[in-house]
Design an enzyme around this catalytic site. Structure first.
Site, PDB file in Angstrom:
ATOM      1  N   ASP A 204      25.404  25.807  39.073  1.00 48.96           N
ATOM      2  CA  ASP A 204      24.536  24.695  39.476  1.00 48.96           C
ATOM      3  C   ASP A 204      24.652  23.647  38.384  1.00 48.96           C
ATOM      4  OD1 ASP A 204      22.322  23.116  40.610  1.00 48.96           O
ATOM      5  OD2 ASP A 204      21.859  24.955  41.692  1.00 48.96           O
ATOM      6  N   HIS A 281      25.346  20.340  44.169  1.00 45.83           N
ATOM      7  CA  HIS A 281      24.818  21.087  43.009  1.00 45.83           C
ATOM      8  C   HIS A 281      25.981  21.410  42.072  1.00 45.83           C
ATOM      9  CE1 HIS A 281      20.570  21.819  44.053  1.00 45.83           C
ATOM     10  NE2 HIS A 281      20.985  21.776  45.308  1.00 45.83           N
ATOM     11  N   GLU A 337      21.573  20.971  50.231  1.00 46.64           N
ATOM     12  CA  GLU A 337      21.092  19.727  49.615  1.00 46.64           C
ATOM     13  C   GLU A 337      22.189  18.764  49.165  1.00 46.64           C
ATOM     14  OE1 GLU A 337      16.818  20.857  47.830  1.00 46.64           O
ATOM     15  OE2 GLU A 337      18.455  21.662  46.639  1.00 46.64           O
TER      16      GLU A 337
HETATM   17  C1  ACM Z   1      17.549  25.801  47.902  1.00 49.42           C
HETATM   18  O1  ACM Z   1      16.382  26.109  47.580  1.00 49.42           O
HETATM   19  N1  ACM Z   1      18.016  24.600  47.592  1.00 49.42           N
HETATM   20  C2  ACM Z   1      18.396  26.711  48.635  1.00 49.42           C
END
Ligand code: ACM
Length: 699
Positions: A204, A281, A337
């Site tokens: 991440d 991410h 996201e």
């Molecule tokens: C997440 O909580 N973005 C999977």
């Protein structure tokens, strides 16, 4: 569901040693509750008890390789009295009082299930595979722990098997890094509660956490930063450092660490599932290898450039090394996201969209997921991703982890895919587990043990014919606000135990009061074993105001919205502000109503007759992280005809950004006669954000 709970006495002698409860929904359906988490599914109490003494014999009837593995496991765990005893007596057969562990693949015992029969002079544990035997042993260990001296087991027959095949916990080791020893320690405990998947969020923005030989900068650079706390890093420039920097914080799992972990977990019937985030991410990767970003610059967008073939070469090399290390069926590819913003102006991404005839940037995300799925499938693996992998069309064999509620899971299942349920409101173990002002800072929310426990992964609206596609449940521990391993344990336990019981035990057998007691005992055990669980005995609970409906002069009266509430947080719609229901610690609990439109709340309450009132009060919430702010201005005015209003009172409130959850009450007191009350609140232009209130109380 109303649960009756009685303690039954199995002879004075045994009751003192061993606590067994009976629960049931009604008199026809009773279940004996053993002091075991997760509660076994079919238990019959027999007469008497079995003693663990030096007179026991011990026979392990199973393939040599499994016997060796089980012996090795018991030796590793021999600080637990049951295993110490079994290791000592192993291989010795006696006339009677034998303990027999049998694995017989042709047995009619379900996958991961076991049969345990304890009588006065024998103990038999049988399964059709190693994992079933392992789970029977976990049941035995907990039974032994809950007797006075760990030596007398009640005579009992258990036929047990899990409700769900997938019972997972996710640990985010990117935001804060906890190494191999911490992970082993958690594997030990999670296995005891029959969790069978450990999902590691390895990559991440905050740091890449696994050695990849082809791309050394992932670990020499992208695994390090100079701020130990994620929050300081996030609120700062979000730079990466290098391993050799004197203030470097971070780290990563070496390939040897991973091999050791995978083997350690496998002995404990846990599969480790690696997660490699894409397309987003991924700031840390793009800082180390900027040619993979649309801008070709470090510290730019968070998404890989999907138009660039180099991205696929990178991802495939990484996944090859990952598959080499992790034997799991699933490889988790994130997928959540993605802002997709840079793709809109990137020439390569736009060319890909044109050439492949994709439906804009959603189609581009779907292109990536499909292509990666083909790659994984070609190597014998399956793709698992967060529910955004549904956007633009789900890849043919993919499994969806439903986190933004249950809709993603439902959509996946309805189209014939498996889903793992991990909705934020029930399964995000980074939320506060108790009143926020009694707890270390967390990301927000309010998720007490009881709420985790009551979650049912099978949505009510799902037809029976699709239940089998709900593959299981997972608790997720994101670690933005969890800087230390001790803190991670505090957030995990006991809530991970509620996930474990929901994953294993059939809903008609589950009992919250009984589980609560068993969780208290488990907490005692964990403390002795060196873990740092939350102290459930000191739980404060939800906001006291939520306990009962408050009746007042505006209760049930109509509310006219001069500015609309925010459809994302409607609570109970137009009834919300006069329904007598106060909100709890979480703005997401369905009782707080949100207002974003022009940053204001503007409503009129019609008391339906002119009345004398003495008090108007309303609570507002502030939680700056997710953008919830107290109002800067509040005005109350009154009217008898609903058209012309005269000011009653107003407040100016200086909004100050802080780290804590605040619920502030604004109260007017006096005496006035009115029928209509207009309540207006405005957000500060500096912070904007959402205004939340739960009830306008008029007395
Ligand atoms: C997440 O909580 N973005 C999977």
């Amino acid at each position: 569901m109303k649960i009756k709970r009685t303690t039954i006495v199995i002879g004075c002698f045994l009751a003192e040693l061993f606590f067994v409860n009976v629960t049931g929904q009604n008199k026809y359906q009773q279940h004996i509750q053993l002091p075991v988490i997760p509660q076994p599914n079919q238990v019959t109490l027999l007469q008497g008890s079995f003693s663990l003494t030096k007179d026991n014999g011990m026979i392990l009837e199973m393939a040599d390789s499994i016997r060796k593995q089980i012996m090795a496991y018991m030796v590793e765990e021999k600080e637990k009295p049951l295993y110490r005893h079994l290791v000592q007596i192993s291989g010795k057969k006696k006339e009677k009082n034998n303990i027999r562990f049998i694995i017989c693949p042709t047995q009619n015992i379900p996958t991961e299930g076991y049969h345990l029969r304890i009588t006065q002079d024998s103990l038999l544990l049988e399964a059709s595979q190693a994992s079933g035997l392992f789970y029977g042993m976990q049941t035995l260990v907990q039974m032994a722990m809950n007797t006075e001296n760990g030596q007398i087991l009640p005579a009992v027959e258990i036929f047990d098997k899990p409700r769900f095949a997938y019972r997972g916990v996710m640990l985010d080791i990117s935001r804060h890094f906890y190494g191999k020893d911490f992970l082993k320690k958690q594997i030990d405990l999670l296995a005891q509660y029959k969790i069978n998947r450990l999902h590691l969020h390895l990559t991440d923005a905050a740091g890449w956490r696994i050695e990849i030989e082809h791309f050394p900068r992932l670990t020499s650079q992208a695994a390090w930063r100079t701020q130990a706390k994620w929050k300081d890093w996030w609120n700062g420039k979000r730079y990466y450092s290098t391993e050799t920097h004197r203030e470097a914080y971070g780290g990563y799992l070496t390939k040897n660490d991973v091999r050791e972990l995978v083997e350690y977990a496998q002995k404990r019937a846990i599969t480790i599932i690696p997660e490699i985030e894409m397309p987003s991410h991924s700031e840390e990767v793009l800082a180390a290898y900027p040619e993979l970003s649309c801008t070709h610059q470090p510290y730019g967008p968070s998404d890989f450039c999907i138009g660039n073939e180099k991205t696929f070469r990178f991802l495939e090399e990484v996944l090859l090394e990952i598959m080499d290390l992790f034997p799991s069926e699933y490889i988790h590819i994130g997928g959540d996201e993605a802002p997709k913003t840079a793709w809109k102006t990137c020439l390569l991404c736009q060319r890909r969209i044109r050439e492949e005839g994709l439906n804009g940037v959603d189609g581009l995300q779907s292109y990536l997921i499909h292509r990666i799925e083909r790659f994984l499938n070609a190597h014998g693996r399956n793709l698992l991703g967060w529910d955004e992998i549904l956007d633009g069309g789900l890849a043919p064999n993919a499994t969806v982890m439903s986190w933004r509620g249950t809709e993603g899971g439902l959509a996946a299942v309805r189209s014939g895919h498996r889903a793992i349920m991990t909705p934020g409101a029930y399964c995000y173990l980074d939320s506060y587990q108790d009143a926020p002002n009694t707890q270390p800072e967390a990301i927000g929310g309010y998720l007490p043990l009881e709420k985790v426990y009551h979650y049912d992964p099978i949505p009510k609206e799902l037809p029976d014919s699709l239940h089998h596609l709900i593959y299981g449940i997972q608790g997720n521990l994101w670690t933005e606000y969890i800087p230390t391993p001790e803190h991670a344990e505090y957030m995990l336990y006991p809530r991970a135990l509620a996930v474990a019981e929901t994953g294993w035990t059939n809903p008609d057998i589950k009992s919250w009061p009984d589980f609560h007691q068993r969780a208290m005992n488990a907490i005692e055990y964990m403390r002795h074993a060196g873990y740092n669980p939350f102290d459930l005995a000191k739980e404060y609970g939800n906001r006291p105001e939520t306990a009962q409906q408050c009746k007042h002069k505006a209760f049930g009266k109509p509310v006219i919205y001069k500015a609309p509430y925010w459809h994302t947080y409607p609570a109970e719609g137009e009834r919300t502000l006069t329904d007598g229901l106060r909100g709890g610690w979480n703005y997401n609990d369905g009782r707080w109503q949100g207002f974003v439109s022009s940053r204001r709340l503007d409503i009129v309450i019609d008391l339906e007759k002119t009345d004398t009132i003495h008090c108007i009060e309303a609570d507002f919430m502030q939680l700056c992280g997710p953008g919830v702010f107290l109002p800067e201005q509040i005005k109350i005015s009154i009217s008898n005809n609903g058209n012309e209003f005269v000011p009653l009172t107003s407040w100016k409130h200086q909004v100050v950004r802080d780290d804590t959850l605040t619920i502030k009450r604004f109260t007017w007191k006096g005496e006035v006669s009115t029928r209509f009350i207009r309540y207006q609140a405005e957000a500060s232009p500096t912070y904007g954000g959402v205004i939340f209130t739960d009830e306008i109380v008029v007395k």
